[in-house]
Motif scaffolding. Structure first.
Motif, short mmCIF file in Angstrom:
data_model
loop_
_atom_site.label_atom_id
_atom_site.label_comp_id
_atom_site.label_asym_id
_atom_site.label_seq_id
_atom_site.Cartn_x
_atom_site.Cartn_y
_atom_site.Cartn_z
N HIS A 64 0.81 -1.22 0.00
CA HIS A 64 0.00 0.00 0.00
C HIS A 64 0.85 1.27 0.00
O HIS A 64 0.33 2.36 -0.27
CB HIS A 64 -1.00 -0.04 1.15
CG HIS A 64 -2.11 -1.02 0.90
ND1 HIS A 64 -3.25 -0.70 0.21
CD2 HIS A 64 -2.22 -2.34 1.20
CE1 HIS A 64 -4.03 -1.76 0.10
NE2 HIS A 64 -3.42 -2.77 0.69
N ALA A 65 2.15 1.12 0.25
CA ALA A 65 3.06 2.25 0.16
C ALA A 65 3.65 2.37 -1.25
O ALA A 65 4.44 3.27 -1.52
CB ALA A 65 4.18 2.11 1.18
N GLY A 66 3.28 1.45 -2.14
CA GLY A 66 3.69 1.55 -3.53
C GLY A 66 4.83 0.64 -3.97
O GLY A 66 5.39 0.84 -5.05
N ALA A 67 5.17 -0.37 -3.17
CA ALA A 67 6.22 -1.30 -3.58
C ALA A 67 5.83 -1.94 -4.92
O ALA A 67 4.65 -2.23 -5.16
CB ALA A 67 6.42 -2.39 -2.53
N PRO A 68 6.81 -2.17 -5.80
CA PRO A 68 6.50 -2.80 -7.08
C PRO A 68 5.97 -4.22 -6.91
O PRO A 68 6.30 -4.91 -5.94
CB PRO A 68 7.85 -2.83 -7.81
CG PRO A 68 8.76 -1.95 -7.05
CD PRO A 68 8.23 -1.85 -5.66
N VAL A 69 5.15 -4.64 -7.86
CA VAL A 69 4.62 -6.00 -7.90
C VAL A 69 5.12 -6.64 -9.19
O VAL A 69 4.93 -6.10 -10.28
CB VAL A 69 3.07 -6.01 -7.87
CG1 VAL A 69 2.54 -7.43 -8.01
CG2 VAL A 69 2.57 -5.37 -6.58
N VAL A 70 5.75 -7.80 -9.05
CA VAL A 70 6.29 -8.53 -10.19
C VAL A 70 5.49 -9.82 -10.36
O VAL A 70 5.27 -10.55 -9.39
CB VAL A 70 7.78 -8.88 -9.99
CG1 VAL A 70 8.30 -9.69 -11.18
CG2 VAL A 70 8.60 -7.62 -9.79
N ALA A 71 5.06 -10.11 -11.57
CA ALA A 71 4.34 -11.34 -11.90
C ALA A 71 5.20 -12.19 -12.83
O ALA A 71 5.89 -11.65 -13.70
CB ALA A 71 3.01 -11.02 -12.57
N ASP A 72 5.14 -13.50 -12.65
CA ASP A 72 5.96 -14.36 -13.51
C ASP A 72 5.40 -14.50 -14.91
O ASP A 72 6.15 -14.65 -15.86
CB ASP A 72 6.20 -15.73 -12.87
CG ASP A 72 4.96 -16.60 -12.70
OD1 ASP A 72 3.84 -16.05 -12.53
OD2 ASP A 72 5.09 -17.84 -12.69
N GLU A 110 16.32 -6.63 -12.36
CA GLU A 110 17.10 -5.49 -12.86
C GLU A 110 16.24 -4.23 -12.93
O GLU A 110 16.72 -3.12 -12.71
CB GLU A 110 17.68 -5.81 -14.24
CG GLU A 110 18.78 -6.84 -14.22
CD GLU A 110 19.20 -7.28 -15.62
OE1 GLU A 110 18.71 -6.70 -16.62
OE2 GLU A 110 20.00 -8.24 -15.71
N GLU A 111 14.95 -4.42 -13.21
CA GLU A 111 14.04 -3.27 -13.34
C GLU A 111 13.59 -2.74 -11.99
O GLU A 111 13.55 -1.53 -11.77
CB GLU A 111 12.82 -3.67 -14.18
CG GLU A 111 11.83 -2.55 -14.38
CD GLU A 111 10.69 -2.92 -15.29
OE1 GLU A 111 9.64 -2.27 -15.19
OE2 GLU A 111 10.83 -3.85 -16.11
N VAL A 112 13.21 -3.62 -11.06
CA VAL A 112 12.58 -3.16 -9.82
C VAL A 112 13.51 -3.12 -8.62
O VAL A 112 13.22 -2.42 -7.64
CB VAL A 112 11.33 -4.01 -9.47
CG1 VAL A 112 10.32 -3.99 -10.60
CG2 VAL A 112 11.70 -5.43 -9.07
#
Length: 195
Positions: A64-72, A110-112
């Motif tokens: 909820h603070a905006g951490a990135p979400v990565v999906a496989d 590498e991106e997040v």
């Protein structure tokens, strides 16, 4: 922002709770269990999901603070509502000893960078690769599906000590992985609870 719940979803959860007592679970664990069971119509998940409430609470704050979400995979990304995700599978290439899914994890990292929430619902090799990275995740939702490597990769996740949601069988998949993340997205923050 409060989410509007459709009457069919309300009735589905009413029926779920009539068949499965989740009242003994702490709040975030209960939310994840119910959302995963709802997405799969599989009551057995209530007994085989493994997670820690304190880890979920920290991940909830980070999310909820905006951490990135990565999906496989794109199917996981498509199932995650109300939040943009990073999925690098389209850019990934297989190589000697490296699947496309594993390469996608490298590209996403590498991106997040560190501190993301990782949602893996398809490829055990993606989860295995994530465990080799110094990702310092806020949470790993490791629910890949399959008869080759799925249960083993989830066991390795639990043994890693990383904050995680997993289960103890070959079951899993894009829908349940996305559901686990959505449970944290939909669960109100402390400021929303006071509204």
């Amino acid at each position: 922002m409060n989410r509007v719940v459709h009457p069919i979803e309300q009735e589905s959860f009413r029926r779920l709770r009539a068949r499965l007592d989740t009242s003994h679970f702490p709040p975030l664990t209960r939310a994840v269990v119910e959302r995963v069971v709802h997405s799969s119509a599989d009551l057995d998940y209530a007994d085989e999901l493994v997670m820690d409430e304190a880890e979920l609470a920290k991940a909830h704050v980070a999310l909820h603070a905006g951490a990135p979400v990565v999906a496989d995979v794109e199917m996981v990304a498509a199932g995650i509502t109300r939040r943009a995700t990073v999925c690098r599978l389209k850019d990934a290439q297989a190589g000697p000893g490296l699947t496309r899914s594993a390469h996608a994890m490298r590209l996403a990292y590498e991106e997040v960078g560190p501190g993301a929430l990782w949602v893996i619902g398809c490829a055990p090799t993606a989860l295995e690769e994530l465990l080799t990275l110094d990702a310092s995740p806020a949470l790993v939702i490791g629910l890949p599906v399959g008869f080759v490597g799925a249960a083993e990769s989830k066991a390795a996740l639990r043994e890693s000590g990383l904050p995680a949601v997993s289960n103890v069988s070959e079951k899993g998949g894009s829908a349940v992985a996305a559901a686990a993340l959505n449970a944290l997205l939909y669960h109100p923050t402390s400021s929303e609870e006071t509204l």
